[in-house]
Design a protein around this motif. Structure first.
Motif, PDB file in Angstrom:
ATOM      1  N   ALA A   1     -28.319 -14.643  25.467  1.00 37.79           N
ATOM      2  CA  ALA A   1     -28.404 -13.216  25.145  1.00 37.79           C
ATOM      3  C   ALA A   1     -28.682 -12.391  26.398  1.00 37.79           C
ATOM      4  CB  ALA A   1     -29.504 -12.983  24.107  1.00 37.79           C
ATOM      5  N   ILE A   2     -29.502 -12.918  27.301  1.00 40.65           N
ATOM      6  CA  ILE A   2     -29.801 -12.216  28.549  1.00 40.65           C
ATOM      7  C   ILE A   2     -28.558 -12.152  29.426  1.00 40.65           C
ATOM      8  CG2 ILE A   2     -31.201 -12.220  30.650  1.00 40.65           C
ATOM      9  CD1 ILE A   2     -33.326 -13.781  29.008  1.00 40.65           C
ATOM     10  N   VAL A   3     -27.825 -13.262  29.513  1.00 40.67           N
ATOM     11  CA  VAL A   3     -26.595 -13.286  30.308  1.00 40.67           C
ATOM     12  C   VAL A   3     -25.582 -12.284  29.751  1.00 40.67           C
ATOM     13  CG1 VAL A   3     -24.614 -14.697  30.996  1.00 40.67           C
ATOM     14  CG2 VAL A   3     -26.918 -15.666  31.076  1.00 40.67           C
ATOM     15  N   LYS A   4     -25.558 -12.144  28.444  1.00 43.94           N
ATOM     16  CA  LYS A   4     -24.633 -11.204  27.797  1.00 43.94           C
ATOM     17  C   LYS A   4     -24.967  -9.764  28.157  1.00 43.94           C
ATOM     18  CE  LYS A   4     -22.871  -9.873  23.226  1.00 43.94           C
ATOM     19  NZ  LYS A   4     -22.993 -10.088  21.757  1.00 43.94           N
ATOM     20  N   GLU A   5     -26.258  -9.471  28.327  1.00 42.24           N
ATOM     21  CA  GLU A   5     -26.703  -8.114  28.658  1.00 42.24           C
ATOM     22  C   GLU A   5     -27.588  -8.160  29.907  1.00 42.24           C
ATOM     23  OE1 GLU A   5     -27.483  -5.427  25.123  1.00 42.24           O
ATOM     24  OE2 GLU A   5     -27.950  -7.390  24.244  1.00 42.24           O
ATOM     25  N   PRO A   6     -27.005  -8.388  31.059  1.00 40.98           N
ATOM     26  CA  PRO A   6     -27.796  -8.593  32.280  1.00 40.98           C
ATOM     27  C   PRO A   6     -28.653  -7.403  32.696  1.00 40.98           C
ATOM     28  CG  PRO A   6     -25.464  -8.309  32.800  1.00 40.98           C
ATOM     29  CD  PRO A   6     -25.555  -8.463  31.314  1.00 40.98           C
ATOM     30  N   LYS A   7     -28.256  -6.204  32.320  1.00 37.85           N
ATOM     31  CA  LYS A   7     -29.038  -5.023  32.693  1.00 37.85           C
ATOM     32  C   LYS A   7     -30.370  -4.961  31.933  1.00 37.85           C
ATOM     33  CE  LYS A   7     -27.825  -1.843  34.942  1.00 37.85           C
ATOM     34  NZ  LYS A   7     -28.061  -1.490  36.374  1.00 37.85           N
ATOM     35  N   ARG A   8     -30.523  -5.809  30.930  1.00 40.39           N
ATOM     36  CA  ARG A   8     -31.763  -5.825  30.146  1.00 40.39           C
ATOM     37  C   ARG A   8     -32.679  -6.971  30.577  1.00 40.39           C
ATOM     38  NH1 ARG A   8     -30.942  -6.268  24.138  1.00 40.39           N
ATOM     39  NH2 ARG A   8     -33.181  -5.832  24.212  1.00 40.39           N
ATOM     40  N   LEU A   9     -32.490  -7.456  31.773  1.00 41.90           N
ATOM     41  CA  LEU A   9     -33.291  -8.564  32.266  1.00 41.90           C
ATOM     42  C   LEU A   9     -34.789  -8.258  32.164  1.00 41.90           C
ATOM     43  CD1 LEU A   9     -33.358 -11.336  33.789  1.00 41.90           C
ATOM     44  CD2 LEU A   9     -33.371 -10.016  35.913  1.00 41.90           C
ATOM     45  N   HIS A  10     -35.161  -7.025  32.439  1.00 41.23           N
ATOM     46  CA  HIS A  10     -36.580  -6.655  32.405  1.00 41.23           C
ATOM     47  C   HIS A  10     -37.183  -6.791  31.010  1.00 41.23           C
ATOM     48  CE1 HIS A  10     -34.285  -3.046  31.320  1.00 41.23           C
ATOM     49  NE2 HIS A  10     -35.353  -2.648  30.661  1.00 41.23           N
ATOM     50  N   ASN A  11     -36.341  -6.695  29.971  1.00 40.08           N
ATOM     51  CA  ASN A  11     -36.842  -6.838  28.600  1.00 40.08           C
ATOM     52  C   ASN A  11     -37.243  -8.273  28.268  1.00 40.08           C
ATOM     53  OD1 ASN A  11     -34.376  -4.437  27.712  1.00 40.08           O
ATOM     54  ND2 ASN A  11     -36.574  -4.065  27.778  1.00 40.08           N
ATOM     55  N   ALA A  12     -36.788  -9.215  29.071  1.00 43.51           N
ATOM     56  CA  ALA A  12     -37.109 -10.630  28.845  1.00 43.51           C
ATOM     57  C   ALA A  12     -38.125 -11.138  29.866  1.00 43.51           C
ATOM     58  CB  ALA A  12     -35.837 -11.469  28.903  1.00 43.51           C
ATOM     59  N   GLY A  13     -38.840 -10.233  30.496  1.00 43.33           N
ATOM     60  CA  GLY A  13     -39.779 -10.614  31.551  1.00 43.33           C
ATOM     61  C   GLY A  13     -40.864 -11.565  31.077  1.00 43.33           C
TER      62      GLY A  13
END
Length: 226
Positions: free
Chosen positions: A132-144
């Motif tokens: 899911a993170i790879v699919k939406e890389p700009k949201r990396l900070h949400n998975a911190g």
């Protein structure tokens, strides 16, 4: 940058070389045909530069990792990520991939850990969150929290649990530590589930909205048929 300079110089060379020649023809002959060719040469030079710049802009420029596939590079660029952002994202996800592999091995090492993994799908959920993170890389900070806290912590706990469990001589304190470690691993597994739920919550909300709209569109037709 060097390519841009070459393209610009080539376009300007076409224009500059043709301009005095055609201007000379125009001055000598004094007819509109020469003037037409003069203007046409200028336009051709400008068109050449414009087209070359557009093509160059569409070409991938990321050179930090030669092993990146064209598909993934396009995926990152479509997300408007800079070269530095792509580099940071790929390094972070490579570390996460290694951590998830360690987790998968640890969770299968002992019956107690396999039971926790079965109850909470710890490994599977971690893999799903990774995708899911790879699919939406700009949201990396949400998975911190998952990437920097929960995943490393559960790996550290499971590794220590395996190490202690392999002690040939176990005391009451040893079993107490194992029980506490198992409880902490169980709690982290539930937290990883929540990490995944939080990350995909927006997608779930969008799906609920689409379902509601679809039902609203179907309902009037159903009433008319009645």
């Amino acid at each position: 940058m060097f390519k841009k300079i070459i393209i610009w110089c080539t376009g300007m060379l076409i224009t500059v070389v043709s301009m005095p020649i055609l201007a000379l023809c125009f001055d000598i002959q004094g007819d509109w045909d020469s003037f037409f060719w003069f203007v046409l040469s200028l336009l051709l030079g400008l068109i050449y530069v414009t087209i070359r710049f557009k093509r160059l802009k569409r070409q991938p420029h990321y050179q930090k990792d030669p092993h990146i596939s064209p598909q993934m590079l396009k995926h990152y660029q479509d997300a408007n990520m800079s070269d530095d952002e792509i580099d940071f994202f790929r390094q972070t996800m490579q570390q996460a991939e290694t951590q998830i592999k360690i987790l998968a091995n640890n969770m299968q090492a002992l019956p107690k850990l396999r039971a926790i993994d079965l109850n909470h799908d710890t490994t599977k959920v971690s893999q799903l969150l990774f995708r899911a993170i790879v699919k939406e890389p700009k949201r990396l900070h949400n998975a911190g929290d998952f990437l920097y806290r929960h995943l490393p912590s559960i790996n550290e706990l499971t590794s220590k649990y395996i190490e202690i469990n392999h002690h040939e001589v176990k005391t009451a304190d040893t079993y107490l530590v194992l029980d506490k470690s198992a409880a902490a691993i169980d709690a982290l597994s539930q937290q990883i589930q929540q990490d995944y739920a939080d990350f995909v919550a927006e997608d779930v909300a969008d799906l609920d909205t689409e379902i509601a709209v679809a039902r609203h569109q179907i309902t009037p037709d159903s009433k008319e048929e009645d």
